[in-house]
Design a protein around this motif. Sequence first.
Motif, PDB file in Angstrom:
ATOM      1  N   GLY A 138     -50.426  69.642 -21.360  1.00 51.17           N
ATOM      2  CA  GLY A 138     -50.281  71.020 -21.817  1.00 51.17           C
ATOM      3  C   GLY A 138     -51.104  71.269 -23.069  1.00 51.17           C
ATOM      4  O   GLY A 138     -50.625  71.061 -24.190  1.00 51.17           O
ATOM      5  N   LEU A 146     -50.952  78.980 -18.379  1.00 47.39           N
ATOM      6  CA  LEU A 146     -49.588  79.404 -18.692  1.00 47.39           C
ATOM      7  C   LEU A 146     -49.602  80.237 -19.975  1.00 47.39           C
ATOM      8  O   LEU A 146     -49.580  79.685 -21.078  1.00 47.39           O
ATOM      9  CB  LEU A 146     -48.678  78.179 -18.865  1.00 47.39           C
ATOM     10  CG  LEU A 146     -48.674  77.160 -17.718  1.00 47.39           C
ATOM     11  CD1 LEU A 146     -47.842  75.942 -18.092  1.00 47.39           C
ATOM     12  CD2 LEU A 146     -48.148  77.794 -16.444  1.00 47.39           C
ATOM     13  N   THR A 153     -51.505  78.084 -22.625  1.00 48.10           N
ATOM     14  CA  THR A 153     -51.479  76.647 -22.353  1.00 48.10           C
ATOM     15  C   THR A 153     -52.263  76.379 -21.076  1.00 48.10           C
ATOM     16  O   THR A 153     -52.020  77.005 -20.045  1.00 48.10           O
ATOM     17  CB  THR A 153     -50.037  76.134 -22.202  1.00 48.10           C
ATOM     18  OG1 THR A 153     -49.337  76.340 -23.436  1.00 48.10           O
ATOM     19  CG2 THR A 153     -50.015  74.651 -21.867  1.00 48.10           C
ATOM     20  N   ASP A 192     -46.578  65.369 -24.385  1.00 50.01           N
ATOM     21  CA  ASP A 192     -47.280  64.725 -23.277  1.00 50.01           C
ATOM     22  C   ASP A 192     -47.449  63.229 -23.499  1.00 50.01           C
ATOM     23  O   ASP A 192     -48.010  62.541 -22.651  1.00 50.01           O
ATOM     24  CB  ASP A 192     -48.663  65.362 -23.092  1.00 50.01           C
ATOM     25  CG  ASP A 192     -48.586  66.726 -22.434  1.00 50.01           C
ATOM     26  OD1 ASP A 192     -48.393  66.780 -21.209  1.00 50.01           O
ATOM     27  OD2 ASP A 192     -48.702  67.737 -23.146  1.00 50.01           O
ATOM     28  N   ASN A 230     -45.249  64.156 -18.790  1.00 50.17           N
ATOM     29  CA  ASN A 230     -45.930  65.253 -19.477  1.00 50.17           C
ATOM     30  C   ASN A 230     -44.951  66.325 -19.945  1.00 50.17           C
ATOM     31  O   ASN A 230     -43.730  66.188 -19.791  1.00 50.17           O
ATOM     32  CB  ASN A 230     -47.058  65.831 -18.614  1.00 50.17           C
ATOM     33  CG  ASN A 230     -46.553  66.713 -17.480  1.00 50.17           C
ATOM     34  OD1 ASN A 230     -45.353  66.912 -17.289  1.00 50.17           O
ATOM     35  ND2 ASN A 230     -47.475  67.265 -16.719  1.00 50.17           N
ATOM     36  N   GLN A 257     -44.120  69.047 -18.830  1.00 54.23           N
ATOM     37  CA  GLN A 257     -43.315  69.655 -17.767  1.00 54.23           C
ATOM     38  C   GLN A 257     -42.350  68.647 -17.149  1.00 54.23           C
ATOM     39  O   GLN A 257     -41.765  68.912 -16.108  1.00 54.23           O
ATOM     40  CB  GLN A 257     -44.244  70.219 -16.688  1.00 54.23           C
ATOM     41  CG  GLN A 257     -45.132  71.365 -17.176  1.00 54.23           C
ATOM     42  CD  GLN A 257     -46.186  71.753 -16.159  1.00 54.23           C
ATOM     43  OE1 GLN A 257     -46.865  70.892 -15.593  1.00 54.23           O
ATOM     44  NE2 GLN A 257     -46.335  73.044 -15.921  1.00 54.23           N
ATOM     45  N   ASN A 258     -42.213  67.487 -17.800  1.00 56.74           N
ATOM     46  CA  ASN A 258     -41.354  66.396 -17.329  1.00 56.74           C
ATOM     47  C   ASN A 258     -41.811  65.824 -15.989  1.00 56.74           C
ATOM     48  O   ASN A 258     -41.002  65.260 -15.238  1.00 56.74           O
ATOM     49  CB  ASN A 258     -39.886  66.841 -17.245  1.00 56.74           C
ATOM     50  CG  ASN A 258     -39.279  67.083 -18.611  1.00 56.74           C
ATOM     51  OD1 ASN A 258     -39.580  66.367 -19.569  1.00 56.74           O
ATOM     52  ND2 ASN A 258     -38.451  68.103 -18.725  1.00 56.74           N
ATOM     53  N   LYS A 259     -43.097  65.950 -15.696  1.00 53.50           N
ATOM     54  CA  LYS A 259     -43.666  65.346 -14.497  1.00 53.50           C
ATOM     55  C   LYS A 259     -44.167  63.942 -14.831  1.00 53.50           C
ATOM     56  O   LYS A 259     -44.791  63.725 -15.868  1.00 53.50           O
ATOM     57  CB  LYS A 259     -44.821  66.197 -13.963  1.00 53.50           C
ATOM     58  CG  LYS A 259     -44.394  67.560 -13.442  1.00 53.50           C
ATOM     59  CD  LYS A 259     -45.596  68.344 -12.926  1.00 53.50           C
ATOM     60  CE  LYS A 259     -45.173  69.704 -12.395  1.00 53.50           C
ATOM     61  NZ  LYS A 259     -46.344  70.499 -11.916  1.00 53.50           N
TER      62      LYS A 259
END
Length: 238
Positions: free
Chosen positions: A40, A66, A76, A152, A216, A218-220
């Motif tokens: 991000g 974003l 972002t 991240d 990251n 986004q919690n991915k």
Amino acid sequence: VISDASGGKQSLRLSGKYTIRKPEVVITSASVQNLYYNCGNTINVDVPALGEDYNPKFTATSASVLPSKSNKRKVTIVPTGKKCVLGVSSLTNGQNIKIDNITYKVIRPPKPSIQLLVNGKLYNGASTINKKSKCVVRLKADADFRSALPRDARYMISNVDLLSARSLGAPSKVGSYSGSGKDALKGVPVSLGNKLKGDSPGTKIYFRIGKIYRVNFQNKKVLEKFGERDLYIGAVIK
């Protein structure tokens, strides 16, 4: 239109050359110069010449965009390619006016380093290890990357296996420790005592690290690729 000697009005035709300048896009960011892949990257995009008429719209190639909900100048960018072109437009007087394209180089985040702590101290790779020692396998994020994008620079380790070379053959697994749900920057504890009771001093042991993921903003989970040899830490018990 000017006034003449009789008090009337007279029109004069004037000609000249004018230079029309495109409004300048000003990019500011406290964290990044390039864009980090699958991260991000938040930047501020302003066009000072438009003042309050600036109503930005953003597009990007090989990336997700974003926009901020609280600041129209903040956006972002999450790149998924080797290069990203950010398109900047402004919805002004009912028209979407293209202002500029900004090209960014996309780089991959630096890999974290793998460390072994023995009784709270960084293992030097040469000293022998007591069976009663408290061992922790942890990751250390690159300092610059973590400072720039802390959300991240989070990591997970799937598991750490403990191997013992008890014979002339390949080392055998004597224990496994899950890293699920643990912050890998704090580490995965590995207990030696119960697993190495029968091992004599001088026995070679290995800490084998499983899969390493970066989490990251986004919690991915993003798999980090390491060479096979990089995932082993060897030591000798005393």
